[in-house]
Design a protein around this motif. Structure first.
Motif, PDB file in Angstrom:
ATOM      1  N   PRO A  57      44.200  52.371 -17.760  1.00 33.81           N
ATOM      2  CA  PRO A  57      45.493  52.168 -17.099  1.00 33.81           C
ATOM      3  C   PRO A  57      45.608  50.842 -16.347  1.00 33.81           C
ATOM      4  N   LEU A  58      44.519  50.352 -15.771  1.00 31.19           N
ATOM      5  CA  LEU A  58      44.609  49.058 -15.078  1.00 31.19           C
ATOM      6  C   LEU A  58      44.865  47.946 -16.085  1.00 31.19           C
ATOM      7  N   ASP A  59      44.282  48.078 -17.264  1.00 31.21           N
ATOM      8  CA  ASP A  59      44.535  47.098 -18.326  1.00 31.21           C
ATOM      9  C   ASP A  59      46.032  47.066 -18.646  1.00 31.21           C
TER      10      ASP A  59
ATOM     11  N   MET B 149      48.601  48.064 -16.800  1.00 27.89           N
ATOM     12  CA  MET B 149      49.384  47.519 -15.692  1.00 27.89           C
ATOM     13  C   MET B 149      49.285  45.999 -15.664  1.00 27.89           C
TER      14      MET B 149
ATOM     15  N   PHE C 146      38.053  50.634 -14.342  1.00 24.41           N
ATOM     16  CA  PHE C 146      39.345  50.236 -14.872  1.00 24.41           C
ATOM     17  C   PHE C 146      40.418  51.300 -14.638  1.00 24.41           C
ATOM     18  N   ARG C 147      40.050  52.302 -13.794  1.00 22.54           N
ATOM     19  CA  ARG C 147      41.021  53.334 -13.442  1.00 22.54           C
ATOM     20  C   ARG C 147      41.206  53.416 -11.929  1.00 22.54           C
TER      21      ARG C 147
END
Lengths: 352, 382, 77
Positions: free
Chosen positions: B231-233, B235, B7-8
């Motif tokens: 961070p992907l969450d 975004m 998820f990063r």
């Protein structure tokens, strides 16, 4: 049957190193103190200087430039995986001298002992120091002991001072970094801090991480033999990589750009930081160094570092840039950029 | 680390960023508030702002329980710690918060008060068991995520028959805070704070579920996307918010489906309901008195309530006059708008709450965003 | 707020606790706030308590959602 009142000549009852404790008498300059020094310190550190039993050590002068450094050690806990306050105090001062590119020659050690501190623990620490000094081939040639009342100290405080010799033509200093230079580290970051934190009460996590405490002068000697143009050497101890880079940036009046994906960090250290909400960039290292060198020397230097056991995980982590604000910036592996600031206060585990 | 590293991934970040840039309408600005301090931290730490187009702006909300706790309550904790025979147990976050005269829990510890940092409320119960002659007080703070662990500690203490354990309860509630922001005059009437949507907190939502946010999206016509911690969450959530705005929707969406259920964690909620009840009102630093926004211990567990066992004086300690935390917490001003930001008030010498916690808007901006400002020629306002 | 991390449940221990493993770091945490946890599950851990079981299927779906965007791009172009 022994006669009453007969004093056996030449006999002193040995220090009870198993069950005894430090007492005020051990610091008062009398027989008890002499016994502590002889049976514990001199026996462990054993060398020609200490055997002379003087208050000072006399050695021939060096030609060329000399380096001196001193460090006080107040670490808690005293014992941790991979080391203890003893080995830390020896390595710490050796490393400070080595960071000038110098060969460490002699050490002095001062002890402040708290009344009631177990002699068994003291022996363990002193033996560890002796071992560290022997492996590094840097003798402890003089020292001092004082005892403070119970409650005035944290068991034991150690101050080590060292002297060394800088080879001809070597000028390593924190103000030398120039735009275009490359930044390297000698190995994985955050090991010592995590090893120590795992021992703190109420944090109780199980890990195989050990402190990286080590004497770096051997590695440094090989580095400067191959790259005499090294600009800066510094070991990122308290405050971690981030604090040390900021210090250098300030002193050299430059900026820095480091790359997160190139930072060598063990998986377990990363995981411990995630658990506790800590940043590995700010965690102490005790057996690593930062080197800054001209770009054209970097591949050679990296190769040399990796060939040494204490530098096998060495990596190029960034470069020096022009920046009037002297920021240390980091390109995150995510793709954005952030500032890596000084550490403010002590980094504490957080829940938020 | 599984479920963290994936998820990063930087490559995916670039792709989502491209989508955000493509779908954000160049003729308008988007202002999203990330309520949760953990999201503020993630945005700063990973440099997410660099991946957003200039017309998408993040506003840092008051989702940092450390930041919103009034100084008076921290001072109460210090006074408790200084009481003879008391051991105060606290999470690490609270230890450096400055109160009056440069005092803090850490300073009080240095002066001899018995204060112990704990990782878990369970550790505080253990300390009480190990020290039957002393009074152990657990300084409980946090939003809904941290409240169930405190409830467990109280029930455990009850089961063990401990007579020397109590909790100084400062738990606060998320929906009330969001309500308060949305109802503030600047937002509702004057339109001074353009707030187009919310990124809902990750772990609070694990406990309370996604349902409680439906009220906000309906009543205030603002979309809410609950986002995971990585961070992907964040975004992805920003992209989902942009899509809602573009299509005129105001719904609650859940990006953090791997951990958030619509009803949340029922077991945890039941435990909390058993031990705690609503305070009629509670003071939030920067927001003033907010009704039904905090919890106190029910009378059935009064034996474990520090406020019943000790006399806690209601201290109202005002913030420094120059401090703009109040406006910053509500998104009305930015850290750089505060006169004392970066000069008098720094992470080393924090004056206001936003600088104390590493998730506070000011601390985050100081640590991570400051250099961007100095490099920009002009900072455009909307 | 609320630092919480997904951790692997290695083994169940006494009194509704479990040992979780995050890349080699092991910690004993409480399972009292969750139900039906077995070794091999992942849980979200906050201040020594598991708050929820992580749904691996949903995790895969979310990752696919991130990447789907790019494959949709490819379809469109």
């Amino acid at each position: 049957m022994s006669q009453k009142g007969f004093v056996k000549s030449g006999y002193t009852r040995a220090l009870d190193l198993k069950n005894g404790c430090v007492e005020m008498a051990h610091g008062s300059g009398g027989r008890a103190m002499a016994q502590l020094i002889q049976q514990l310190f001199v026996t462990a550190f054993d060398n020609e200087f200490l055997r002379q039993m003087n208050d000072q050590a006399c050695f021939p002068s060096f030609s060329g430039r000399m380096v001196m450094s001193t460090d006080s050690h107040v670490v808690t806990p005293l014992f941790f995986p991979g080391g203890d306050i003893g080995s830390l105090s020896v390595h710490g001062t050796i490393n400070d001298i080595a960071m000038a590119g110098a060969k460490p020659c002699y050490l002095a050690a001062g002890f402040i002992l708290e009344e009631g501190f177990p002699l068994a623990d003291l022996k363990r620490i002193v033996d560890s120091m002796a071992q560290a000094a022997r492996s590094a081939q840097v003798p402890i040639i003089t020292g001092d002991t004082k005892v403070v009342e119970k409650g005035s100290g944290d068991g034991v405080f150690i101050t080590t001072t060292g002297v060394g010799m800088v080879p001809e033509g070597i000028h390593i200093s924190a103000e030398n970094a120039r735009p275009g230079d490359k930044i390297l580290v000698s190995g994985t970051l955050g090991d010592h801090g995590v090893a120590v934190m795992a021992q703190r009460e109420n944090l109780s996590f199980e890990t195989s991480i050990e402190s990286d405490t080590a004497a770096l002068h051997g590695l440094v000697a090989q580095m400067i033999a191959v790259t005499p143009n090294i600009r800066v050497l510094r070991d990122p101890t308290r405050g971690g990589l981030a604090t040390t880079l900021n210090e250098i940036a300030q002193q050299s009046s430059v900026g820095m750009m480091i790359h997160e994906s190139s930072l060598p960090i063990q998986e377990q250290v990363q995981a411990a930081c995630e658990f506790l909400g800590l940043d590995p960039l700010y965690i102490a290292n005790e057996g690593k160094l930062i080197a800054i060198c001209p770009a054209h020397d970097v591949e050679n230097l990296l190769r040399t570092m990796r060939a040494h056991p204490l530098g096998k995980n060495a990596a190029i982590i960034g470069e020096i840039i022009e920046d009037s604000h002297c920021f240390v910036q980091m390109q995150t592996s995510f793709g954005g950029t952030r500032v890596v600031d000084w550490l403010s206060g002590e980094q504490l585990p957080r829940i938020c | 680390m599984k479920y963290i590293d994936e998820f990063r991934a930087g490559v995916l970040a670039q792709q989502i960023a491209a989508k955000i840039a493509a779908e954000a309408d160049p003729c308008r600005h988007y202002h999203f508030m990330e309520f949760c301090g953990g999201h503020t931290h993630a945005i700063s730490r990973f440099g997410i702002v660099d991946l957003l187009p200039g017309n998408v702006r993040m506003i840092h909300g008051p989702g940092c329980p450390v930041c919103v706790l009034p100084i008076g309550r921290v001072q109460n904790a210090i006074q408790l710690a200084q009481t003879p025979d008391v051991i105060l147990c606290s999470y690490g976050d609270m230890l450096r918060i400055p109160t009056t005269h440069g005092m803090s829990l850490l300073k009080a510890k240095a002066q001899g008060a018995e204060i112990r940092m704990v990782y878990s409320s369970a550790d505080a119960v253990k300390i009480a068991q190990q020290n039957p002659q002393r009074q152990v007080v657990f300084f409980a703070i946090g939003f809904e995520t941290t409240t169930p662990p405190t409830a467990i500690a109280i029930k455990q203490a009850q089961a063990l028959g401990l007579k020397n354990f109590s909790v100084f309860c400062n738990h606060v509630l998320t929906p009330s805070a969001i309500s308060h922001i949305l109802q503030s005059p600047e937002v509702r009437e004057f339109g001074l704070v353009p707030l187009d949507g919310f990124i809902g907190p990750a772990h609070v939502s694990v406990v309370i579920g996604s349902q409680p946010y439906e009220y906000f999206s309906e009543e205030f016509q603002k979309p809410v996307v609950i986002a995971g911690f990585e961070p992907l969450d964040v975004m992805q959530a920003i992209l989902m918010l942009i899509r809602q705005i573009n299509t005129g929707r105001a719904e609650v969406e859940n990006e953090f489906t791997r951990a958030v259920l619509p009803a949340g964690n029922i077991k945890a909620q039941a435990l909390v309901a058993d031990v705690f009840e609503l305070r009629r009102t509670f003071e939030w630093r920067g927001l003033g008195w907010v009704p039904y926004s905090a919890l106190k211990i029910k009378s059935r567990y009064a034996g474990f309530d520090t406020e019943q066992r000790f006399t806690i004086s209601a201290l109202s300690i005002a913030d420094n006059k120059a401090c703009e935390c109040s406006a910053i917490l509500r998104g009305v001003k930015r850290p750089q708008d505060c006169k004392i930001f970066g000069t008098v008030c720094t992470p080393e010498n924090p004056v206001g709450s936003c600088m104390v916690s590493s998730e506070g808007a000011c601390a985050a901006h100081y640590r991570y965003g400051r250099f961007r400002e100095k490099n920009d020629a002009v900072i455009k306002e909307n | 707020m609320c630092l919480a991390i997904p951790a692997y449940v290695e083994q169940l221990t006494a009194d509704n606790h479990a040992i979780v493993n995050l890349s080699g770091i092991r910690k004993e945490i409480s399972l009292i706030l969750v139900e039906d946890i077995t070794p091999g599950d992942y849980v979200i851990v906050h201040v020594g308590f598991a708050l929820q079981k992580l749904d691996p299927l949903e995790a895969e779906r979310t990752l696919a959602m991130f990447a789907e965007i790019s494959s949709r791009d490819q379809d469109l172009s």
